[in-house]
Write a protein that holds these residues in place. Sequence first.
Motif, mmCIF file in Angstrom:
data_model
loop_
_atom_site.group_PDB
_atom_site.id
_atom_site.type_symbol
_atom_site.label_atom_id
_atom_site.label_comp_id
_atom_site.label_asym_id
_atom_site.label_seq_id
_atom_site.Cartn_x
_atom_site.Cartn_y
_atom_site.Cartn_z
ATOM 1 N N SER A 20 0.836 -1.212 0.000
ATOM 2 C CA SER A 20 0.000 0.000 0.000
ATOM 3 C C SER A 20 0.865 1.253 0.000
ATOM 4 O O SER A 20 0.505 2.268 -0.605
ATOM 5 C CB SER A 20 -0.951 0.002 1.198
ATOM 6 N N CYS A 21 2.021 1.197 0.666
ATOM 7 C CA CYS A 21 2.969 2.320 0.617
ATOM 8 C C CYS A 21 3.460 2.527 -0.809
ATOM 9 O O CYS A 21 3.455 3.653 -1.325
ATOM 10 C CB CYS A 21 4.142 2.053 1.557
ATOM 11 N N LEU A 22 3.880 1.457 -1.464
ATOM 12 C CA LEU A 22 4.420 1.563 -2.821
ATOM 13 C C LEU A 22 3.368 2.031 -3.818
ATOM 14 O O LEU A 22 3.701 2.719 -4.790
ATOM 15 C CB LEU A 22 5.008 0.219 -3.253
ATOM 16 N N GLU A 23 2.121 1.706 -3.582
ATOM 17 C CA GLU A 23 1.063 2.186 -4.466
ATOM 18 C C GLU A 23 1.003 3.714 -4.454
ATOM 19 O O GLU A 23 0.780 4.349 -5.490
ATOM 20 C CB GLU A 23 -0.286 1.593 -4.056
ATOM 21 N N THR A 24 1.197 4.322 -3.276
ATOM 22 C CA THR A 24 1.170 5.787 -3.211
ATOM 23 C C THR A 24 2.406 6.393 -3.863
ATOM 24 O O THR A 24 2.374 7.549 -4.285
ATOM 25 C CB THR A 24 1.060 6.283 -1.754
ATOM 26 N N VAL A 25 3.479 5.625 -3.941
ATOM 27 C CA VAL A 25 4.716 6.111 -4.564
ATOM 28 C C VAL A 25 4.643 6.001 -6.082
ATOM 29 O O VAL A 25 4.970 6.950 -6.805
ATOM 30 C CB VAL A 25 5.939 5.331 -4.020
ATOM 31 N N ILE A 26 4.203 4.857 -6.604
ATOM 32 C CA ILE A 26 4.186 4.673 -8.062
ATOM 33 C C ILE A 26 3.110 5.529 -8.719
ATOM 34 O O ILE A 26 3.176 5.792 -9.933
ATOM 35 C CB ILE A 26 3.971 3.192 -8.442
ATOM 36 N N ASN A 27 2.145 5.997 -7.948
ATOM 37 C CA ASN A 27 1.070 6.826 -8.502
ATOM 38 C C ASN A 27 1.323 8.325 -8.322
ATOM 39 O O ASN A 27 0.378 9.127 -8.418
ATOM 40 C CB ASN A 27 -0.267 6.434 -7.868
ATOM 41 N N GLN A 28 2.562 8.693 -8.108
ATOM 42 C CA GLN A 28 2.895 10.105 -8.003
ATOM 43 C C GLN A 28 2.618 10.842 -9.318
ATOM 44 O O GLN A 28 2.922 10.333 -10.405
ATOM 45 C CB GLN A 28 4.370 10.279 -7.629
#
Length: 310
Positions: A20-28
């Motif tokens: 869930s953390c990485l989802e917020t990063v890749i969707n920058q």
Amino acid sequence: MNKLVTIIIPIYKKEDTLASCLETVINQSYRDIEVILINDCSPDRCLEICNSYSLKYEFIKIIDLKENHGVSYARNQGLAIASGGYITFIDADDAVDAHYVRDMVKKIGEADILMTSIYRDYDGDVLEMTRYEAIDYIYRKDGYEGGVVGKLFRKEVAIENEFPVDIKIGEDAYYLFNCIQKSNKCIYYKKQLYHVRQSKYNSGNWMPFEKIYDTVRLLDYIIRKTNDTFGRCPQSAYEALFERSINVFMRSRYKDVPNEKKKRIRENIINYYKRFGIKGLPARYAISGITYLLFPTAYANVIYRIYIRS
């Protein structure tokens, strides 16, 4: 100026929040990024999760450490290979807004460090600060901002410093302080773009006394260095030292604290009262400090029992 932003994420026992953390990063919304994931020999599924994302996104790099070294070592490995002109740190159990990177790059201007709000949302103002004012601000009671998350560092300042591998709690405050010392200009963007969350595993829980005491050692260092540099130190740092000295006993039995450390903690509390009195201190700390000075053994043991049951 190289506008590539390097995002450094140290990982250990975070399988419940990592995806869930990485989802917020890749969707920058800001796409000129590289993401460095440092798997600190995590025994769970973290490496598997990292690999699944790196196969999909070419801007994700993985450093897979074969031995567990701790968060400072992991972040230092990320710094060593960072290509971006700017660097930001994210913890694997946290989340960031979709415009986290975009807004920080837009606001940083000529500053070396941009700090955002972590715990509360403000009006979006930008405050230019001297190095002394920045040190004061990160310890103010209106929101402790003394870690490295939620901040953007110009690469030249970021790589000039390292995280201390011998400090287990407060290593990020040590790094931030030294970056501020080396900076020419800091700004504070009063907007909450970074969101702290709590995973099942918290590396700060249940540590031996000497590791817990790192927070006191760290603030002693910061106060000494600030006085050496500016000839003074903000009250906020002294208050933080007072609070950390009191809070040591939340995680320690009185009998486990070495006598020389008990003496030092007592001196920190007395010196604060002598310098500032109780004005401005939260009531719980003013009362705790006085109670500890009068009844140290009883106070410490009661607080410790309450903490371990919570």
